[in-house]
Design an enzyme around this catalytic site. Structure first.
Site, PDB file in Angstrom:
ATOM      1  N   ASP A 186       1.187   5.333   9.332  1.00 29.28           N
ATOM      2  CA  ASP A 186       1.556   5.098   7.793  1.00 29.28           C
ATOM      3  C   ASP A 186       2.594   6.153   7.664  1.00 29.28           C
ATOM      4  OD1 ASP A 186      -0.082   2.934   7.379  1.00 29.28           O
ATOM      5  OD2 ASP A 186      -1.552   4.330   6.659  1.00 29.28           O
ATOM      6  N   ASP A 202      -2.822  -7.020   1.663  1.00 36.90           N
ATOM      7  CA  ASP A 202      -3.730  -5.849   1.404  1.00 36.90           C
ATOM      8  C   ASP A 202      -4.704  -6.759   0.373  1.00 36.90           C
ATOM      9  OD1 ASP A 202      -2.049  -4.175   3.139  1.00 36.90           O
ATOM     10  OD2 ASP A 202      -1.056  -3.346   1.298  1.00 36.90           O
TER      11      ASP A 202
END
Length: 271
Positions: free
Chosen positions: A11, A130
């Site tokens: 990330d 997500d």
């Protein structure tokens, strides 16, 4: 049988690796190119770069990081975050990415998935989902009572979030996965927001529901904490690949160690 894949995820926020829990409490965790080189040496099957705030902050895609990483490693590289146009995809591919992950832009304009798949090939287009569990109350009736609703029971579903997990949508994750498969997506990157960063294990229920519902590969993400979790999601969950971030990044588990474990358990992996 195709080998199951082990995929580290980095990330990235403003060019630095970051990590949090349940998509919040973000902290700095190092240089992305250095981390990519380490995973390449470890024998990772692929690497995923996610610029986690690009869509939210309307920032440019991280072409420089992608280019420097692609020049340094030999494993396939998937990049996501802030990708809105076919030109964005083309720029990333020219910088050295092998596959592109889209989330927010796909939800905002589903035709983008079809356009991208037609231009660059389905094998190049990954749709990231997500998902977070929600509950709705549904009325139920008892035989002989007629139309009278006499009670409620909770029904669960997984809602799709965009903007790096900041914004809920009205989309059901399972139905959305079916839709993007029809549009030409070649793979789903499925992240359980409930399990993200917790190390409590992947969401097997969510992953299994999705693997039973679609025919394209699924990368399971969110919740890896120990060896057994990878075995569970690749077998019980039906995932084609397992992704993890902090577990690998902080050297709590090595990729060679994990692959030897899976091989010993009868899972086909590239060693």
């Amino acid at each position: 049988m195709l080998a199951k894949r082990i995929i580290p995820c980095l990330d990235v926020d403003k060019g630095r690796v970051v990590k949090g829990v349940n998509f919040v409490n973000i902290r700095d965790a190092g240089d992305p190119v250095e981390a990519a080189c380490f995973y390449d040496q470890e024998g990772a099957d692929e690497l995923v770069f996610l610029d986690i705030t690009a869509s939210h902050e309307d920032r440019q895609i991280m072409l420089d990081v992608v280019k420097r990483t692609a020049e340094a490693v030999f494993m396939p590289l998937t990049v996501g975050g802030g990708i809105r146009t076919l030109e964005d995809i083309e720029q990333l591919l020219r910088a050295g990415a092998d596959r592109i992950s889209i989330n927010t832009a796909a939800v905002n304009r589903p035709a983008f998935v079809k356009e991208a798949a037609q231009r660059f090939g389905s094998q190049c287009i990954v749709v990231a989902i997500d998902a977070k569990k929600h509950y709705i109350k549904a009325g139920f009736r008892t035989e002989g009572v007629g139309d009278l609703i006499i009670g409620y029971q909770a029904q669960e579903f997984w809602k799709v979030y965009i903007h790096g997990g900041r914004t809920p949508t009205d989309l059901d994750a399972l139905q959305w996965a079916k839709k993007v498969e029809e549009l030409g997506a070649g793979e789903i990157l499925l992240t359980s927001m409930d399990r993200d960063g917790t190390k409590d294990g992947y969401d097997l229920e969510l992953t299994k529901f999705m693997s039973d519902s679609i025919n394209i590969p699924i990368i399971a993400s969110g919740g890896a904490g120990k060896l057994e979790h990878f075995f569970e999601v690749l077998t019980l969950g039906g995932a084609d690949a397992a992704l993890a971030a902090s577990l690998f990044h902080y050297r709590e588990l090595s990729i060679p160690q994990l692959k030897q474990y899976l091989h010993a358990k009868g899972i086909t992996v590239r060693i």
